[in-house]
Design a protein around this motif. Structure first.
Motif, mmCIF file in Angstrom:
data_model
loop_
_atom_site.group_PDB
_atom_site.id
_atom_site.type_symbol
_atom_site.label_atom_id
_atom_site.label_comp_id
_atom_site.label_asym_id
_atom_site.label_seq_id
_atom_site.Cartn_x
_atom_site.Cartn_y
_atom_site.Cartn_z
ATOM 1 N N CYS A 23 0.798 -1.236 0.000
ATOM 2 C CA CYS A 23 0.000 0.000 0.000
ATOM 3 C C CYS A 23 0.826 1.278 0.000
ATOM 4 O O CYS A 23 0.323 2.326 -0.401
ATOM 5 C CB CYS A 23 -0.972 0.002 1.180
ATOM 6 N N GLY A 68 -0.740 4.563 0.923
ATOM 7 C CA GLY A 68 -2.164 4.306 1.080
ATOM 8 C C GLY A 68 -3.028 4.963 0.034
ATOM 9 O O GLY A 68 -4.252 4.892 0.097
ATOM 10 N N THR A 128 -0.362 5.042 5.802
ATOM 11 C CA THR A 128 -1.706 4.771 5.293
ATOM 12 C C THR A 128 -2.764 5.159 6.316
ATOM 13 O O THR A 128 -3.773 5.789 5.974
ATOM 14 C CB THR A 128 -1.844 3.284 4.922
ATOM 15 N N THR A 154 -5.489 -1.927 8.072
ATOM 16 C CA THR A 154 -4.088 -2.123 7.717
ATOM 17 C C THR A 154 -3.512 -3.308 8.479
ATOM 18 O O THR A 154 -3.867 -3.549 9.632
ATOM 19 C CB THR A 154 -3.253 -0.871 8.026
#
Length: 296
Positions: free
Chosen positions: A169, A172, A199, A215
């Motif tokens: 990610c 993010g 993120t 997450t």
């Protein structure tokens, strides 16, 4: 305030030692640049993306005496593979303002805008889906073609009510885009804990609650399948991770992969073709996006 900068040409193997030396000498900032115009992309989660040959620059107040640092670099010139280094005086200019002026709101697809906190999305963009994201340490602001390819793909997908996995990610940005575009739940994973922290923070700045973007580290991913899986990493890991990424995809689920150079497209496609249908490759500059749908 006036400044001076120390510019050092070296190799990736010695970037940590040299940047540490610049920081210990009191650098206000240390930056990295490509020395030979070598392409670079969003990194493998947990990796620092650097070129083989790079320029490391330390920024210091103009009045700072850097004699000791210059002697230190000269002493380590050969062991740190320093091709050259030099000290330059900078004219008195509003550097921070100029840096900020380089970042403008960017449109991806038909409605997805990424913008920094010091600028606004154009007032004419009445149907805009907005992502607030300031340039920072975590990678992925939309500037790189691989990120742009993924954002444009997300903008064109029907994500309303879908479950989405963002594998690798970084900042993010893709997870946030999916959430803003209507995904019911987005799971964002990365090997780098700092990426997960970035993120979470970027999601908070975009008024997304903790239950909207979850997450975790890859080893902590829940044992479930997703309607949409997206991964913007490197082609090598994409090939290695093919069984893993495909295992997270629901039948008829949608997959998008990027971080693929043009001459790597066939290799990556071959790793996924047995499980996908309706595959398509889209190019932007020298980069590719591979997309497809899981077979029923």
């Amino acid at each position: 305030m006036t400044w001076q900068q120390l510019i050092c040409h070296t190799t990736v193997e010695h970037q940590e030692a040299i940047s540490a030396a610049l920081e210990e000498a009191g650098a206000a900032s240390v930056t990295f640049e490509d020395a030979v115009d070598q392409p670079i992309l969003e990194p493998l989660p947990g990796e620092t993306p650097l070129w083989d040959l790079l320029v490391i620059t330390g920024l210091y107040p103009a009045e700072e005496d850097l004699t000791a640092l210059l002697l230190h670099l000269e002493l380590h010139r050969h062991s740190w593979s320093i091709a050259e280094f030099k000290l330059e005086q900078l004219e008195d200019r509003p550097w921070v303002r100029e840096w900020m002026d380089n970042f403008h709101p960017m449109l991806f697809g038909q409605r997805l805008w990424v913008y920094p906190s010091w600028r606004e999305v154009p007032a004419t963009a009445t149907e805009a889906v907005k992502i607030l994201l300031d340039p920072g340490l975590a990678f992925g602001t939309g500037n790189h073609p691989t990120t742009a390819l993924c954002l444009e793909w997300l903008d064109g997908e029907d994500l309303v009510g879908k479950q989405v996995l963002d594998y690798g990610c970084g900042s993010g940005i893709l997870a946030i885009a999916a959430a803003k575009l209507g995904a019911a739940v987005v799971v964002a994973t990365d090997l780098d804990p700092q990426a997960l922290e970035a993120t979470v923070e970027n999601a908070r700045r975009n008024q997304l609650t903790a239950d909207k973007i979850i997450t975790c580290l890859p080893e902590d991913l829940p044992a479930q399948r997703y309607d949409v899986v997206i991964a913007n990493i490197l082609s090598g890991p994409l090939v290695t991770l093919a069984p893993t990424l495909l295992s997270y995809l629901k039948p008829q689920g949608r997959l998008a992969l990027s971080g693929i150079l043009a001459d790597q497209g066939a290799t990556v496609a071959a790793a996924y073709e047995f499980a996908l249908e309706n595959t398509q490759i889209t190019a932007k500059e020298e980069w590719l996006r591979l997309e497809g749908q899981a077979k029923a």
